[in-house]
Design a protein around this motif. Structure first.
Motif, PDB file in Angstrom:
ATOM      1  N   PHE A   1       5.314   5.690  15.398  1.00  0.00           N
ATOM      2  CA  PHE A   1       4.934   6.273  14.105  1.00  0.00           C
ATOM      3  C   PHE A   1       3.569   6.946  14.238  1.00  0.00           C
ATOM      4  CE2 PHE A   1       7.944   2.972  13.287  1.00  0.00           C
ATOM      5  CZ  PHE A   1       8.683   3.396  12.194  1.00  0.00           C
TER       6      PHE A   1
ATOM      7  N   CYS B   1      -6.820   9.454   4.142  1.00  0.00           N
ATOM      8  CA  CYS B   1      -6.082   8.661   3.163  1.00  0.00           C
ATOM      9  C   CYS B   1      -6.995   7.844   2.273  1.00  0.00           C
ATOM     10  CB  CYS B   1      -5.102   7.743   3.867  1.00  0.00           C
ATOM     11  SG  CYS B   1      -5.876   6.596   4.986  1.00  0.00           S
TER      12      CYS B   1
ATOM     13  N   LEU C   1       8.025  -1.767  13.240  1.00  0.00           N
ATOM     14  CA  LEU C   1       6.680  -1.489  12.722  1.00  0.00           C
ATOM     15  C   LEU C   1       6.153  -2.690  11.937  1.00  0.00           C
ATOM     16  CD1 LEU C   1       4.437   0.617  12.386  1.00  0.00           C
ATOM     17  CD2 LEU C   1       5.565   1.349  10.283  1.00  0.00           C
ATOM     18  N   TYR C   2       6.984  -3.139  11.014  1.00  0.00           N
ATOM     19  CA  TYR C   2       6.537  -4.240  10.143  1.00  0.00           C
ATOM     20  C   TYR C   2       7.016  -5.575  10.678  1.00  0.00           C
ATOM     21  CZ  TYR C   2       5.252  -0.462   7.022  1.00  0.00           C
ATOM     22  OH  TYR C   2       4.678   0.659   6.488  1.00  0.00           O
TER      23      TYR C   2
ATOM     24  N   ARG D   1       0.711   6.781  11.860  1.00  0.00           N
ATOM     25  CA  ARG D   1       0.122   5.502  11.487  1.00  0.00           C
ATOM     26  C   ARG D   1      -0.834   4.952  12.536  1.00  0.00           C
ATOM     27  NH1 ARG D   1       2.816   3.458   7.200  1.00  0.00           N
ATOM     28  NH2 ARG D   1       0.845   2.378   6.928  1.00  0.00           N
TER      29      ARG D   1
ATOM     30  N   MET E   1      17.454   1.645  12.070  1.00  0.00           N
ATOM     31  CA  MET E   1      16.113   1.923  11.511  1.00  0.00           C
ATOM     32  C   MET E   1      15.030   1.179  12.292  1.00  0.00           C
ATOM     33  SD  MET E   1      15.070   1.689   7.586  1.00  0.00           S
ATOM     34  CE  MET E   1      16.607   2.522   7.289  1.00  0.00           C
TER      35      MET E   1
ATOM     36  N   HIS F   1       0.838  -1.197   0.000  1.00  0.00           N
ATOM     37  CA  HIS F   1       0.000   0.000   0.000  1.00  0.00           C
ATOM     38  C   HIS F   1       0.881   1.258   0.000  1.00  0.00           C
ATOM     39  CE1 HIS F   1      -2.862   2.989   1.504  1.00  0.00           C
ATOM     40  NE2 HIS F   1      -3.806   2.184   1.028  1.00  0.00           N
TER      41      HIS F   1
ATOM     42  N   LEU G   1      12.091   0.268  11.186  1.00  0.00           N
ATOM     43  CA  LEU G   1      11.072  -0.360  10.344  1.00  0.00           C
ATOM     44  C   LEU G   1      10.703  -1.758  10.797  1.00  0.00           C
ATOM     45  CD1 LEU G   1      12.067   0.916   6.832  1.00  0.00           C
ATOM     46  CD2 LEU G   1       9.951   1.361   8.078  1.00  0.00           C
TER      47      LEU G   1
ATOM     48  N   HIS H   1       0.799   3.921   1.616  1.00  0.00           N
ATOM     49  CA  HIS H   1       1.171   4.411   2.949  1.00  0.00           C
ATOM     50  C   HIS H   1       2.389   3.715   3.498  1.00  0.00           C
ATOM     51  CE1 HIS H   1      -2.731   6.411   4.417  1.00  0.00           C
ATOM     52  NE2 HIS H   1      -2.061   7.088   3.514  1.00  0.00           N
ATOM     53  N   ASP H   2       2.455   2.416   3.239  1.00  0.00           N
ATOM     54  CA  ASP H   2       3.605   1.660   3.718  1.00  0.00           C
ATOM     55  C   ASP H   2       4.853   2.085   2.952  1.00  0.00           C
ATOM     56  OD1 ASP H   2       2.144   0.090   5.629  1.00  0.00           O
ATOM     57  OD2 ASP H   2       1.245  -0.962   3.942  1.00  0.00           O
TER      58      ASP H   2
ATOM     59  N   GLY I   1      -1.552   8.561  -0.678  1.00  0.00           N
ATOM     60  CA  GLY I   1      -2.967   8.711  -0.367  1.00  0.00           C
ATOM     61  C   GLY I   1      -3.764   8.965  -1.627  1.00  0.00           C
ATOM     62  N   HIS I   2      -4.919   9.607  -1.441  1.00  0.00           N
ATOM     63  CA  HIS I   2      -5.772   9.838  -2.624  1.00  0.00           C
ATOM     64  C   HIS I   2      -5.546  11.223  -3.211  1.00  0.00           C
ATOM     65  CE1 HIS I   2      -8.210  12.150   0.105  1.00  0.00           C
ATOM     66  NE2 HIS I   2      -8.583  11.091   0.794  1.00  0.00           N
TER      67      HIS I   2
ATOM     68  N   GLY J   1      -6.595  -0.969   2.292  1.00  0.00           N
ATOM     69  CA  GLY J   1      -5.778  -0.182   3.207  1.00  0.00           C
ATOM     70  C   GLY J   1      -4.350  -0.663   3.248  1.00  0.00           C
ATOM     71  N   CYS J   2      -3.587  -0.018   4.070  1.00  0.00           N
ATOM     72  CA  CYS J   2      -2.166  -0.329   4.178  1.00  0.00           C
ATOM     73  C   CYS J   2      -1.972  -1.604   4.983  1.00  0.00           C
ATOM     74  CB  CYS J   2      -1.449   0.833   4.859  1.00  0.00           C
ATOM     75  SG  CYS J   2      -2.062   1.143   6.513  1.00  0.00           S
ATOM     76  N   ALA J   3      -0.728  -2.044   5.064  1.00  0.00           N
ATOM     77  CA  ALA J   3      -0.404  -3.275   5.786  1.00  0.00           C
ATOM     78  C   ALA J   3      -0.839  -3.188   7.239  1.00  0.00           C
ATOM     79  CB  ALA J   3       1.102  -3.535   5.699  1.00  0.00           C
ATOM     80  N   ILE J   4      -0.629  -2.010   7.840  1.00  0.00           N
ATOM     81  CA  ILE J   4      -0.967  -1.871   9.259  1.00  0.00           C
ATOM     82  C   ILE J   4      -2.469  -2.000   9.467  1.00  0.00           C
ATOM     83  CG2 ILE J   4      -0.799  -0.329  11.262  1.00  0.00           C
ATOM     84  CD1 ILE J   4       1.899  -1.357  10.188  1.00  0.00           C
TER      85      ILE J   4
ATOM     86  N   LEU K   1       3.174  -8.547   8.583  1.00  0.00           N
ATOM     87  CA  LEU K   1       3.334  -8.755   7.131  1.00  0.00           C
ATOM     88  C   LEU K   1       2.559  -9.991   6.679  1.00  0.00           C
ATOM     89  CD1 LEU K   1       7.133  -7.925   6.777  1.00  0.00           C
ATOM     90  CD2 LEU K   1       5.190  -6.507   6.116  1.00  0.00           C
TER      91      LEU K   1
ATOM     92  N   ASN L   1      -1.064  -9.193   6.497  1.00  0.00           N
ATOM     93  CA  ASN L   1      -1.285  -8.304   5.362  1.00  0.00           C
ATOM     94  C   ASN L   1      -1.376  -9.121   4.071  1.00  0.00           C
ATOM     95  OD1 ASN L   1      -1.284  -5.848   3.744  1.00  0.00           O
ATOM     96  ND2 ASN L   1       0.838  -6.352   3.259  1.00  0.00           N
TER      97      ASN L   1
ATOM     98  N   GLN M   1      11.819   6.733   6.457  1.00  0.00           N
ATOM     99  CA  GLN M   1      12.942   6.271   7.275  1.00  0.00           C
ATOM    100  C   GLN M   1      14.277   6.494   6.573  1.00  0.00           C
ATOM    101  OE1 GLN M   1      12.760   5.119  10.533  1.00  0.00           O
ATOM    102  NE2 GLN M   1      10.698   5.928  10.327  1.00  0.00           N
TER     103      GLN M   1
END
Lengths: 419, 143
Positions: B120, B37, B6-7, B123, B1, A356, B3, A358-359, A374-375, B61-64, B12, B15, A366
């Motif tokens: 984050f 979003c 988060l992930y 998010r 980092m 996505h 990341l 956002h990801d 987004g849209h 939507g996103c992974a989260i 994952l 997702n 980072q």
């Protein structure tokens, strides 16, 4: 790869000295999360050169007074400075007269002003307003509100698979019921540069006035409103190196004289009694209350900066960056570029299979790489392309091929995270 | 980092292959949206007395947000509405960092993988969208 970068970078230097330009932007020296800043979100808002920041400070330290009312030194000075920016805007877009230029808060307010005042004067039940699928919500929602109020109907020009306006369909939408055409000059989500001269010709042939949303055009293209022939042009200062809080509405010829006031208050009147008020002539009629004087004054420094660099050089520079980014990002596995019109400003919108936007944006952040995900306030357009959102990198005069390389490297790490 | 924080692998995984994907026939449906979003979730719930008998979702939507919805459905299925509400509070505190300092709530189980979201702030809404939809769905099912 290094040699390609060096060669093209040398080519850029002839047109636009990007390293000298970068030295004018203090914020480009920050290190978010310990990494050099790679700012690829100028379509949301641009960064500001020292010249603008200095003008803002100078105004508050040496020039601050309220405009159009005092007889003292500072009021006189502030008024002069404020009007100098109006003249600078006139010159920048080649308007015929400064009275064709009104200051608002932003593009959104400029569009709302026209929707409200033009709507009140000219739009009735059953009339039609032509917009397009690619409009930013700010050039759609004000017209929807007007339509609800008046019983007018919204008609939307469709968009081709490459992200261009379907001009044939546009021609068919124009009718004796069309009261106004409101279209974007440059798409914020796709980068498409629309053929505005042709659009205005087609609308005018049917006697229909045209408002152009120039929010994404003014920062990147040399604008000549007399050559384009549009009736209204709305844009914002903050996307073109200026401070936030300054919007511009251009209205050709006597349009402002034909529109009723938008907001009532001080500065927009001639005489007031309890029973009634006579209104000042434009542009004052449309600038009720104390405006954002400081930011309007500082905005002149942004205009002069762009004029000095030259919009043609800016455009060439962005094309180079966009070309390189499109090739490098477009070649990555699973990437789909959204918006492939031949005429584009420096916007690269894309999706990645299985990830996505956002990801993508969080992972890039980072690495110090700032993009938008987004849209993009263009939900009908996203629906048209069958995606709820895209990742968008946008380029401006201070970006380099190294920024493009940083984008590509950071995107490779997205695959590492998501496998 | 940060990341990796988060992930998390479990995020994952959910997702890639969300669990309880679909619609509960005859269930109470709620649409959740993040207007900033454009992410959206459609959650449907069927209660048996005070117990969540079935819960499913679809959405974009996103992974989260997707993993959060998927893992939430696993966590609340078979639970009472009060237990689900308690999980909501625990999860909310976790991702907004209000649980920081104290050891993570054991009852959250694998949901503790979302602890990294607290670092984050942009998010947090992605992680909580499904949970807000769940609350609303339970509210409506009870009426």
């Amino acid at each position: 790869m290094t040699t390609v970068t060096e060669r093209t970078q040398a080519g850029v230097m002839n047109a636009l000295d990007v390293h000298r330009i970068r030295a004018d932007f203090p914020i480009l020296g920050i290190r978010p999360r310990g990494k050099p800043l790679v700012y690829l979100d100028s379509a949301a808002t641009s960064q500001k050169p020292r010249q603008v920041i200095d003008a803002l400070r100078r105004y508050y330290e040496e020039e601050n007074g309220n405009i159009h009312r005092g007889v003292h030194y500072l009021s006189e000075l502030a008024t002069a400075r404020y009007d100098e920016t109006r003249e600078a805007v006139r010159r920048f877009i080649n308007a015929a007269d400064v009275r064709e230029v009104v200051f608002t808060r932003n593009t959104t307010e400029s569009v709302n002003l026209v929707a409200s005042s033009f709507g009140q004067a000219f739009v009735r039940s059953g009339d039609e307003i032509v917009v397009s699928i690619m409009e930013h919500h700010s050039n759609l929602v004000p017209w929807q509100l007007l339509a609800e109020r008046t019983g007018a109907v919204i008609r939307a020009v469709p968009v081709t698979d490459r992200g261009e306006l379907d001009l044939e369909a546009f021609g068919r939408l124009l009718s004796h019921r069309t009261r106004i055409v409101a279209l974007t000059w440059v798409s914020n989500a796709l980068g498409t540069v629309n053929p505005v001269r042709r659009i205005v010709e087609m609308a005018h042939a049917r006697g229909v006035p045209v408002l152009l949303d120039g929010a994404q055009a003014a920062p990147h293209l040399a604008i000549d409103v007399q050559a384009v022939g549009c009736d209204f042009l709305a844009f914002s200062g903050h996307k073109m190196l200026g401070p936030t809080g300054v919007g511009i509405l251009y209205a050709r010829g006597d349009w402002f004289d034909r529109l009723p006031p938008y907001q009532g208050g001080g500065d927009m009147i001639e005489t007031v009694t309890i029973e009634r008020t006579t209104f000042a002539r434009p542009p004052s009629r449309f600038e009720a209350g104390t405006p954002d004087i400081a930011n309007v004054v500082a905005f002149r420094a942004a205009i002069e900066y762009l004029e000095q660099v030259g919009l043609d050089a800016v455009q060439r520079h962005e094309h180079l960056l966009l070309g390189e980014a499109t090739v490098r990002v477009g070649a990555m596995p699973g990437v789909r570029v959204i918006g492939t019109a031949p005429e584009k400003a420096g916007v690269l919108s894309f999706t990645m299979e299985g990830v996505h936007p956002h990801d993508i944006a969080t992972i890039l952040d980072q690495h110090g790489v700032a993009i938008r995900a987004g849209h993009h306030c263009t939900q009908p357009l996203m629906a048209r392309f069958g995606c709820g959102a895209t990742a968008r990198a946008s380029f401006y005069l201070y970006n380099t091929l190294d920024d493009v390389a940083a984008l590509a490297t950071a995107l490779e790490s997205v695959h590492q995270v998501f496998g | 980092m940060d990341l990796g924080a988060l992930y998390e692998e479990v995020i994952l995984d959910h997702n890639r292959s969300p669990r309880n994907w679909g619609e509960v026939p005859g269930g109470t449906s709620v649409e959740g949206r993040n207007p900033l979003c454009g992410d959206r979730i459609s959650l449907s719930v069927r209660l048996d007395g005070d117990t969540i008998a079935d819960v499913r979702f679809t959405g974009e939507g996103c992974a989260i947000s997707k993993a959060s919805a998927s893992m939430m459905t696993q966590a609340i299925k078979g639970k009472t509405t009060a237990e689900a509400e308690a999980l909501f509070t625990g999860f909310h505190d976790l991702v907004t960092g209000q649980a920081a300092g104290s050891p993570p709530d054991k009852a959250l189980g694998s949901l503790r993988a979302f602890a990294g979201v607290a670092r984050f702030p942009t998010r947090v809404k992605c992680a909580t969208m499904a949970w807000h939809a769940m609350r609303e769905a339970l509210e409506r099912s009870r009426v």
